[in-house]
Design an enzyme around this catalytic site. Sequence first.
Site, PDB file in Angstrom:
ATOM      1  N   ILE A  27       4.047  -9.946 -39.421  1.00  0.00           N
ATOM      2  CA  ILE A  27       5.066  -9.511 -38.440  1.00  0.00           C
ATOM      3  C   ILE A  27       4.722 -10.152 -37.090  1.00  0.00           C
ATOM      4  O   ILE A  27       5.577 -10.740 -36.430  1.00  0.00           O
ATOM      5  CB  ILE A  27       5.111  -7.966 -38.333  1.00  0.00           C
ATOM      6  CG1 ILE A  27       5.597  -7.376 -39.651  1.00  0.00           C
ATOM      7  CG2 ILE A  27       6.007  -7.532 -37.168  1.00  0.00           C
ATOM      8  CD1 ILE A  27       5.564  -5.842 -39.724  1.00  0.00           C
ATOM      9  N   GLU A  41       0.327  -6.171 -30.715  1.00  0.00           N
ATOM     10  CA  GLU A  41      -0.647  -7.073 -30.090  1.00  0.00           C
ATOM     11  C   GLU A  41      -1.734  -7.444 -31.101  1.00  0.00           C
ATOM     12  O   GLU A  41      -2.135  -8.599 -31.199  1.00  0.00           O
ATOM     13  CB  GLU A  41      -1.255  -6.365 -28.860  1.00  0.00           C
ATOM     14  CG  GLU A  41      -2.406  -7.075 -28.188  1.00  0.00           C
ATOM     15  CD  GLU A  41      -2.026  -8.431 -27.608  1.00  0.00           C
ATOM     16  OE1 GLU A  41      -0.827  -8.722 -27.475  1.00  0.00           O
ATOM     17  OE2 GLU A  41      -2.958  -9.190 -27.317  1.00  0.00           O
ATOM     18  N   GLU A 140      -2.701   5.890 -43.625  1.00  0.00           N
ATOM     19  CA  GLU A 140      -2.354   6.365 -42.276  1.00  0.00           C
ATOM     20  C   GLU A 140      -2.259   5.175 -41.329  1.00  0.00           C
ATOM     21  O   GLU A 140      -3.192   4.379 -41.231  1.00  0.00           O
ATOM     22  CB  GLU A 140      -3.421   7.335 -41.770  1.00  0.00           C
ATOM     23  CG  GLU A 140      -3.079   7.892 -40.381  1.00  0.00           C
ATOM     24  CD  GLU A 140      -4.233   8.705 -39.791  1.00  0.00           C
ATOM     25  OE1 GLU A 140      -4.091   9.921 -39.703  1.00  0.00           O
ATOM     26  OE2 GLU A 140      -5.269   8.102 -39.447  1.00  0.00           O
ATOM     27  N   THR A 153     -11.436   5.190 -28.627  1.00  0.00           N
ATOM     28  CA  THR A 153     -12.670   4.588 -29.133  1.00  0.00           C
ATOM     29  C   THR A 153     -13.886   5.220 -28.446  1.00  0.00           C
ATOM     30  O   THR A 153     -14.860   5.602 -29.092  1.00  0.00           O
ATOM     31  CB  THR A 153     -12.653   3.050 -28.888  1.00  0.00           C
ATOM     32  OG1 THR A 153     -11.457   2.541 -29.466  1.00  0.00           O
ATOM     33  CG2 THR A 153     -13.849   2.355 -29.492  1.00  0.00           C
ATOM     34  N   GLU A 155     -13.953   8.120 -26.820  1.00  0.00           N
ATOM     35  CA  GLU A 155     -14.043   9.553 -27.114  1.00  0.00           C
ATOM     36  C   GLU A 155     -14.592   9.788 -28.521  1.00  0.00           C
ATOM     37  O   GLU A 155     -15.360  10.716 -28.759  1.00  0.00           O
ATOM     38  CB  GLU A 155     -12.649  10.187 -26.957  1.00  0.00           C
ATOM     39  CG  GLU A 155     -12.669  11.692 -26.853  1.00  0.00           C
ATOM     40  CD  GLU A 155     -12.322  12.369 -28.160  1.00  0.00           C
ATOM     41  OE1 GLU A 155     -12.282  13.605 -28.165  1.00  0.00           O
ATOM     42  OE2 GLU A 155     -12.088  11.686 -29.176  1.00  0.00           O
TER      43      GLU A 155
HETATM   44  P1  0O2 Z   1     -12.088   9.108 -38.337  1.00  0.00           P
HETATM   45  O1  0O2 Z   1     -13.565   9.069 -38.208  1.00  0.00           O
HETATM   46  O2  0O2 Z   1     -11.415   8.301 -37.282  1.00  0.00           O
HETATM   47  O3  0O2 Z   1     -11.603   8.763 -39.692  1.00  0.00           O
HETATM   48  P2  0O2 Z   1      -4.528  17.663 -39.302  1.00  0.00           P
HETATM   49  O4  0O2 Z   1      -4.387  17.812 -40.785  1.00  0.00           O
HETATM   50  O5  0O2 Z   1      -3.355  16.984 -38.660  1.00  0.00           O
HETATM   51  O6  0O2 Z   1      -4.935  18.885 -38.579  1.00  0.00           O
HETATM   52  P3  0O2 Z   1      -6.173  15.340 -39.608  1.00  0.00           P
HETATM   53  O7  0O2 Z   1      -5.947  15.208 -41.081  1.00  0.00           O
HETATM   54  O8  0O2 Z   1      -7.567  15.050 -39.132  1.00  0.00           O
HETATM   55  O9  0O2 Z   1      -5.817  16.744 -39.062  1.00  0.00           O
HETATM   56  O10 0O2 Z   1      -5.123  14.434 -38.936  1.00  0.00           O
HETATM   57  P4  0O2 Z   1      -5.029  13.985 -37.430  1.00  0.00           P
HETATM   58  O11 0O2 Z   1      -5.342  15.085 -36.500  1.00  0.00           O
HETATM   59  O12 0O2 Z   1      -3.704  13.338 -37.327  1.00  0.00           O
HETATM   60  O13 0O2 Z   1      -6.230  12.923 -37.265  1.00  0.00           O
HETATM   61  C1  0O2 Z   1      -6.303  11.795 -38.056  1.00  0.00           C
HETATM   62  C2  0O2 Z   1      -7.140  10.771 -37.346  1.00  0.00           C
HETATM   63  O14 0O2 Z   1      -6.648  10.570 -36.006  1.00  0.00           O
HETATM   64  C3  0O2 Z   1      -8.595  11.138 -37.153  1.00  0.00           C
HETATM   65  O15 0O2 Z   1      -9.324  10.878 -38.317  1.00  0.00           O
HETATM   66  C4  0O2 Z   1      -8.965  10.212 -35.991  1.00  0.00           C
HETATM   67  O16 0O2 Z   1      -9.103   8.876 -36.425  1.00  0.00           O
HETATM   68  C5  0O2 Z   1      -7.719  10.302 -35.131  1.00  0.00           C
HETATM   69  N1  0O2 Z   1      -7.849  11.418 -34.173  1.00  0.00           N
HETATM   70  C6  0O2 Z   1      -7.262  12.618 -34.238  1.00  0.00           C
HETATM   71  N2  0O2 Z   1      -7.605  13.384 -33.211  1.00  0.00           N
HETATM   72  C7  0O2 Z   1      -8.454  12.635 -32.453  1.00  0.00           C
HETATM   73  C8  0O2 Z   1      -9.150  12.882 -31.210  1.00  0.00           C
HETATM   74  O17 0O2 Z   1      -9.078  13.944 -30.597  1.00  0.00           O
HETATM   75  N3  0O2 Z   1      -9.941  11.858 -30.749  1.00  0.00           N
HETATM   76  C9  0O2 Z   1     -10.059  10.675 -31.396  1.00  0.00           C
HETATM   77  N4  0O2 Z   1     -10.840   9.731 -30.868  1.00  0.00           N
HETATM   78  N5  0O2 Z   1      -9.413  10.423 -32.563  1.00  0.00           N
HETATM   79  C10 0O2 Z   1      -8.623  11.395 -33.074  1.00  0.00           C
HETATM   80  P5  0O2 Z   1     -10.704  11.591 -38.562  1.00  0.00           P
HETATM   81  O18 0O2 Z   1     -10.912  11.725 -40.019  1.00  0.00           O
HETATM   82  O19 0O2 Z   1     -10.786  12.858 -37.767  1.00  0.00           O
HETATM   83  O20 0O2 Z   1     -11.749  10.620 -37.975  1.00  0.00           O
END
Ligand code: 0O2
Length: 267
Positions: A27, A41, A140, A153, A155
Amino acid sequence: MEIQLWREILSPYEQAVDELLIKFNHIIAQYRNSGQYSPIEAVNGRVKKISSILDKMQKKNIAMDQIVEEMDDIAGIRVICQFVEDIDKVVEIIRGRSDMRIREEKDYITNAKQSGYQSYHIILDYDVYTINGPKTIQAEIQIRTLAMNFWATIEHSLQYKYKHNMPLHIKEKLHAAAVATVTLDKEMSQVRGEIMDAQNSFNIKAIIVSEILTNIQNLYRVGNQREVIKIQDEFYNIYKQDDLELLTSFAKQLDIIAEGYKAQSLN
Ligand code: 0O2
């Protein structure tokens, strides 16, 4: 679980990430090769590490035989945009595709998470074709701006460092940084038009230069080499003048010459 079995489980996810990366990179290439601004990007992807899958299984109480259905981010693609407006465009592109079936959308831009996290998530059903037949897995797609990605990144690393015990003063700093991210993205949006114009001109120039050099190279093989060296010198002179119109007109003339020698289609 045997390591072999993990490999079997993760293999279709690896395939999905590889395929999705190719699709998103194409794309980008199609926009840029046609001299248009790309709403994407950069793109990167990963298959979740076994240790992170185990952590999430524990956190969300997911059984081993439920991970395919219950864990939606084993295959993860991150689409990075320059501007917030580009995120809508990318969402629109994904919605329009039949090979990426949307299961769920999570808008953490309109509704940022409590942590300050901003991103647009799309959970897909995606078909992969393996030697054992087709398999549908979830993937995802995280779509966010460069600024949002920078914040997330940093955080994420701090979350990893402090686990669930992030000190208050760091949480506060991160909140302030999240607010600054929103401001930065808004400020950048105001100059989006100008930036897009500049990037378009840059892309167009790159495409024209590449076409000119291909023609020169092809002519060198079939034409009078001394004449071709003269053409090349003329090109360098025009290039130095930094005038896109002049460069375009030179490219057109060269195209006609190359056509005369049937040199356009040579590799
Ligand atoms: P990793 O290590 O990145 O793989 P939910 O079912 O919606 O309550 P879920 O399934 O965790 O929760 O989905 P959500 O909240 O959409 O988060 C999916 C991913 O988004 C996370 O995967 C993170 O990559 C990112 N993410 C969500 N919340 C935050 C946040 O507060 N800070 C940061 N930096 N990233 C976030 P994982 O498995 O948590 O982590």
